[in-house]
Design a protein around this motif. Structure first.
Motif, mmCIF file in Angstrom:
data_model
loop_
_atom_site.group_PDB
_atom_site.id
_atom_site.type_symbol
_atom_site.label_atom_id
_atom_site.label_comp_id
_atom_site.label_asym_id
_atom_site.label_seq_id
_atom_site.Cartn_x
_atom_site.Cartn_y
_atom_site.Cartn_z
ATOM 1 N N UNK A 1 0.853 -1.060 -0.143
ATOM 2 C CA UNK A 1 0.069 0.023 -0.009
ATOM 3 C C UNK A 1 0.844 1.287 -0.043
ATOM 4 N N UNK B 1 -11.213 -3.261 -22.093
ATOM 5 C CA UNK B 1 -10.047 -3.028 -23.137
ATOM 6 C C UNK B 1 -9.888 -3.960 -24.205
ATOM 7 N N UNK B 2 -9.606 -4.078 -25.396
ATOM 8 C CA UNK B 2 -9.112 -2.854 -25.843
ATOM 9 C C UNK B 2 -10.157 -1.971 -26.464
ATOM 10 N N UNK B 3 -11.549 -2.470 -26.496
ATOM 11 C CA UNK B 3 -12.521 -1.368 -26.856
ATOM 12 C C UNK B 3 -13.870 -1.711 -25.821
ATOM 13 N N UNK B 4 -14.367 -0.505 -25.382
ATOM 14 C CA UNK B 4 -14.085 0.649 -25.741
ATOM 15 C C UNK B 4 -13.332 1.377 -24.979
ATOM 16 N N UNK B 5 -12.443 0.884 -24.131
ATOM 17 C CA UNK B 5 -11.088 1.697 -23.544
ATOM 18 C C UNK B 5 -11.553 2.388 -22.281
ATOM 19 N N UNK B 6 -12.581 1.784 -21.305
ATOM 20 C CA UNK B 6 -12.786 2.517 -20.291
ATOM 21 C C UNK B 6 -13.049 1.603 -19.114
ATOM 22 N N UNK B 7 -12.895 2.210 -17.924
ATOM 23 C CA UNK B 7 -13.013 1.540 -16.550
ATOM 24 C C UNK B 7 -14.153 1.965 -15.985
ATOM 25 N N UNK C 1 -2.413 7.480 -8.730
ATOM 26 C CA UNK C 1 -3.607 8.172 -9.164
ATOM 27 C C UNK C 1 -3.044 9.467 -10.133
ATOM 28 N N UNK D 1 -2.913 14.865 -3.271
ATOM 29 C CA UNK D 1 -3.937 15.140 -4.189
ATOM 30 C C UNK D 1 -4.071 16.614 -4.725
ATOM 31 N N UNK E 1 -6.045 -6.724 -2.763
ATOM 32 C CA UNK E 1 -7.295 -6.201 -3.477
ATOM 33 C C UNK E 1 -8.143 -7.399 -3.847
ATOM 34 N N UNK F 1 -2.152 -3.492 -22.289
ATOM 35 C CA UNK F 1 -2.631 -2.661 -23.498
ATOM 36 C C UNK F 1 -1.812 -1.516 -23.864
ATOM 37 N N UNK G 1 -8.882 8.841 -25.170
ATOM 38 C CA UNK G 1 -10.496 8.280 -24.811
ATOM 39 C C UNK G 1 -10.535 8.321 -23.293
ATOM 40 N N UNK G 2 -9.503 7.571 -22.623
ATOM 41 C CA UNK G 2 -9.505 7.656 -21.232
ATOM 42 C C UNK G 2 -8.031 7.693 -20.491
ATOM 43 N N UNK H 1 -0.906 10.482 0.438
ATOM 44 C CA UNK H 1 -2.065 10.706 -0.509
ATOM 45 C C UNK H 1 -2.896 11.851 -0.406
ATOM 46 N N UNK I 1 -10.043 8.321 -0.570
ATOM 47 C CA UNK I 1 -9.009 8.125 -1.232
ATOM 48 C C UNK I 1 -9.294 8.227 -2.824
ATOM 49 N N UNK I 2 -10.279 8.045 -3.244
ATOM 50 C CA UNK I 2 -10.597 8.140 -4.709
ATOM 51 C C UNK I 2 -10.211 9.754 -5.099
ATOM 52 N N UNK I 3 -9.174 9.903 -6.165
ATOM 53 C CA UNK I 3 -8.840 11.244 -6.385
ATOM 54 C C UNK I 3 -9.625 11.687 -7.685
ATOM 55 N N UNK I 4 -10.320 10.957 -8.404
ATOM 56 C CA UNK I 4 -10.897 11.506 -9.526
ATOM 57 C C UNK I 4 -12.422 11.702 -9.284
ATOM 58 N N UNK J 1 -4.926 6.391 -22.736
ATOM 59 C CA UNK J 1 -5.573 5.521 -23.578
ATOM 60 C C UNK J 1 -6.103 6.347 -24.900
ATOM 61 N N UNK K 1 -7.108 -1.392 -2.401
ATOM 62 C CA UNK K 1 -6.469 -1.736 -1.119
ATOM 63 C C UNK K 1 -6.630 -1.291 -0.107
ATOM 64 N N UNK L 1 -12.381 -3.408 -16.164
ATOM 65 C CA UNK L 1 -11.506 -2.779 -17.373
ATOM 66 C C UNK L 1 -12.017 -3.191 -18.646
#
Lengths: 645, 119, 79
Positions: A77, B25-31, A297, A235, B14, A186, A288-289, A231, B102-105, A303, B2, B23
């Protein structure tokens, strides 16, 4: 259930030794002392290669080892604890070779229970290494042999399961192209030093791993507390947002503005059409992403898709800075879709985009100068800025057709075959092509290329802003900065964490060592970490001397363009270094390292690093450095903080 | 994932997390992150009564009652009920929200909603 | 007017932050470009790889408004 050694202190617990010739697979408890003394990753690879590969072993032969090391910090971690290291004697440089890769494979290998996989021999038929927790097998890969990497990975995931992490080689590796890479997730690569070619020589097509175990660390509470604080702090770091949006591509324009971007095979350092291949262009036209490695992060992965008239749309990760430069301005490409397409092409055939860009650029300059013609190229041209020409040439190289055979070994070997002065512009050191920075008006960067253990790579030392701060016309004083960076940066490759995260967000080396201690319980300090890194550096140097049997200085020169050709255009027009300045930098570098002026390590330094065995070996072949007149240099251990950092 | 496993099992693993990231991939390429939506279907189907709904809306596994039969797995629409070879019970998210911290996005966030008290 | 300049990594030391670990407050006489403001505080724009204002890329010719934060990104030390 077969034997499973449960690890502790950051280690997964098991080392595998696999004889590909016989198919035998043996398991051992991971040697903790080896990991402690050599730090895992690149360090343990260096020690094993030194101890076990005969000095006259063909890098593409059965005696070479192919080593996979997940490192002590990977999977724990910590931010960006994602890396995995591969190592073997490099078919490009004929010395120690290692290359690391992000993504998810390293952590997954450890979750499956393995720290280290050491492979010898050559399989009688194509195989892939299958690991599913305790189950380890060599499985038939004949249905995948011949596939491009980006096609093979989804095919294998379909066959085995989406939760397998897959790394593959493409036809380039299968055909022994010396700068072949390994591809995973990929679009993540272990690109440098030709590790893909070594896999191919062993008929090892892929590695597929699923792991459901955990990793025990020394003090999880302290680690979690420290890392959670890091973290939260990072951020809101000012560097975070641009990273997340552009990855490393954002400074393509900066490199151009500061006249270090390689343009048309390093003929100049300024590209007039930079806007078309910039980070902005990438995000606007291709993105794309965003894509992240395990536990990171900064999500610097982009991609993308490449859309070109007359061609099917292709999907890839990239281009990041290096590919953007070396397959962009370095090939005269003016549109980001062109660069992305070539990125995809090289990823799929399994060719390092850095050396690949360098090889194609060298060939393009040979064509420009009439050293190769359409007769050599099956009737095709090889013009700057032409994706079609580049694609056809790459196909010739991958399949070793005609003149493609000359280039399959990299620019150094190609220049030896082509002659007629082409050696001057084969932009490589020790056989490995330069990274995406021209060092003619960035002397520290040039010195970094010259003295890098694996050829002209920037990963060990990058000094462009130091060169700017200290004076680009001045070479004195640059060596100690390079030495310092060559100690701190490879540590990340030992511990298998990503330097970009830890290095760009104001995290001090002491904090990284603190995390390491929470994971391993080793209780080391930064000074010991640097000294271990120096030990690894010197061992790798000795290994190189023993294999190549000449004074180290012989191999530390850049191509003659570096001093014969002043930069012709752009902001640095007229600038460049002299041969005398290059010699001065080398003299200073060796003095900083405690090596003699022939570039050979002295016994005093090797003894101080507990490498007496290596000193004895190079002494036997007459390459032990002369005794130091003034003792071990103090600057060697100096923690140099360049002004620009 | 984690921090979820560390928080609940004191382990960096995990596969012991109560959420997943698909995930494509390879298309459409998104999580696509998949998290518990507190729909309650796991509790409805559990033959042992080993899942209960806490006052805050989270569904909690009674470890001593769970037989690890896995009946709750196929009814979970986001696919976030997990089994692990080390455990004798299933893993279901308990709304500790550490992942959202913790999720940064902002891909995983907490949305509060009114819930009726279960009687 | 007042602007705030934020930088991390290699630029942070050169910036000499005074508000927090990353931020410096700069009083600007009249309307000035980012390039002019950096010159006033002796920060060589050669070390700046990217400029962000309110999430958008700007260049040295951009004139910030009162209270805006200008984020400076240094080059990656080897990508």
């Amino acid at each position: 259930m077969t034997d499973r050694f449960t690890g502790s202190n950051g280690l997964a617990g098991t080392t595998l030794r696999i004889n590909l010739t016989t198919g035998e697979i043996k398991r051992y408890p991971t040697d903790e002392k080896l990991m402690r003394e050599w730090f895992g990753g690149r360090g343990v690879v260096a020690k094993i290669l030194y101890d076990e590969v005969p000095r006259d072993a063909d890098p593409l032969g059965p005696e070479n080892l192919f080593i996979i090391s997940a490192g002590v910090m990977s999977g724990c971690f910590i931010p960006a604890g994602a890396k995995i290291g591969f190592g073997s004697v490099s078919p490009l440089t004929n010395g120690h070779g290692d290359s690391n890769m992000g993504g998810h494979l390293g952590p997954t290998l450890k979750f499956a229970g393995y720290d280290l996989v050491i492979m010898s021999g050559i399989s009688p038929k194509p195989v892939y290494l299958f690991i599913d927790d305790d189950k380890v097998e060599l499985r038939d890969a004949s249905q995948y042999w011949g596939m491009g990497s980006l096609e093979c990975e989804p095919a294998m995931k379909k066959d085995l399961g989406e939760d397998f992490e897959i790394a593959t080689i493409g036809p380039a590796g299968e055909n022994g192209i010396r700068f072949s890479c390994i591809t995973h997730d990929y679009g993540r690569q272990a690109g440098r030093t030709g590790q893909g070619a070594v896999m191919g020589s062993k008929k090892l097509k892929a590695i597929a791993v699923r792991g459901t175990g955990g990793i025990n660390v020394h003090d999880l509470n302290k680690l979690t507390e420290q890392v959670t604080a890091i973290i939260k702090r990072t951020q809101t770091h000012p560097n975070m947002a641009p990273w997340q949006k552009y990855g490393t591509a954002f400074f393509i324009e900066w490199s151009n503005d500061n006249a270090v971007i390689p343009t048309r095979n390093f003929q100049t350092t300024y590209f007039e059409d930079i806007k078309g291949i910039s980070g902005d262009a990438l995000v606007e036209k291709c993105l794309i992403t965003h894509k992240a490695c395990f536990g990171c992060w900064m999500n610097c992965g982009k991609y993308t898709k490449a859309v070109l008239p007359g061609k099917e749309t292709v999907y890839l990760e990239g281009p990041e800075y290096e590919t953007g430069a070396l397959c962009g301005s370095n090939l005269g490409m003016t549109d980001i879709n062109q660069v992305a397409y070539l990125n995809w092409l090289m990823d799929n055939v399994g060719m390092d985009t850095m050396s690949g860009g360098g090889v194609v650029a060298f060939a393009m300059e040979c064509f420009q100068r009439g050293l190769i013609t359409t007769d050599h190229l099956e009737g095709h041209t090889l013009n700057w800025g032409s994706v079609e020409d580049a694609e056809h040439f790459i196909d010739m190289v991958v399949h070793r057709r005609g003149i493609g055979e000359y280039f399959s070994g990299g620019t150094k070997r190609a220049a030896e075959k082509i002659g007629r002065g082409s050696e001057k512009f084969a932009m490589q050191v020790k056989g490995q092509e330069m990274s995406g920075y021209d060092g003619r008006y960035a002397p520290g960067m040039l010195l970094s290329y010259m003295t890098c253990d694996i050829g002209a790579h920037h990963n060990r030392s990058w000094t462009i802003t130091v060169d700017m701060a200290e004076g680009r016309d001045k070479v004195e004083g640059r060596a100690k900065v390079v030495v310092y960076l060559q100690h701190i940066r490879p540590l990340f490759d030992c511990w298998c964490i990503c330097r970009l995260f830890w290095g760009e967000l104001d995290i001090e080396p002491e904090e990284i060592v603190e995390s390491l201690n929470h994971i391993t319980g080793w209780n080391i300090d930064a000074a010991e970490a640097f000294k271990t890194s120096e030990k690894i550096w010197n061992l790798v140097r000795c290994h190189y001397l023993e294999r190549n049997k000449a004074n180290g200085r012989t191999f530390d020169y850049p191509p003659a363009r570096s001093w014969e050709d002043k930069i012709p255009t752009g902001p640095s027009a007229g600038k460049g270094l002299t041969k005398e300045q290059i010699e001065t930098m080398l003299d200073e570098y060796y003095a900083c390292r405690g090596w003699d002026n022939d570039g050979n390590p002295s016994r005093e330094v090797l003894h101080d690093l507990k490498l007496d065995f290596a000193a004895d070996n190079i002494e036997k072949i007459g390459l032990l450095g002369k005794p130091l007149a003034n003792g071990i240099p103090a600057v060697r251990g100096e923690r140099y903080k360049p002004k620009a950092f | 994932m984690q921090i979820c496993a560390i928080g609940h099992y004191q382990e960096t693993n995990p596969k012991k997390a109560a959420l997943k990231i698909e995930a494509h991939f390879p298309q459409p390429g998104v999580y696509k992150p998949k998290v518990c939506t507190q729909c309650g279907k796991c509790m409805e189907i559990c033959p042992e009564g080993a899942i209960y709904r806490r006052d805050d809306g989270a569904y909690i596994v009674l470890i001593e009652k769970c037989t690890n039969c896995g009946e709750c797995i196929p009814v979970c629409k986001p696919g976030v009920v997990f089994q692990h070879r080390d455990l004798q019970h299933v893993i279901i998210c308990d709304n500790c929200f550490k992942c959202t911290e913790l999720c940064n996005t902002g891909a995983i966030t907490v949305h509060t909603r009114l819930v009726k008290e279960s009687k | 007017m007042t602007v705030f300049i934020r930088a991390g990594g290699q630029l942070r030391v050169r910036l000499k932050p005074d508000v927090d670990h990353y931020t410096r407050k700069v009083e600007v006489d009249g309307e000035k470009t980012i390039g002019e403001i950096l010159k006033d505080i002796s920060l060589d724009p050669a070390y700046v790889a990217l400029i962000h204002v309110d999430g958008k890329i700007k260049d040295l010719a951009f004139k910030p408004s009162n209270g805006q934060t200008i984020t400076l990104q240094p080059p990656v030390s080897g990508g």
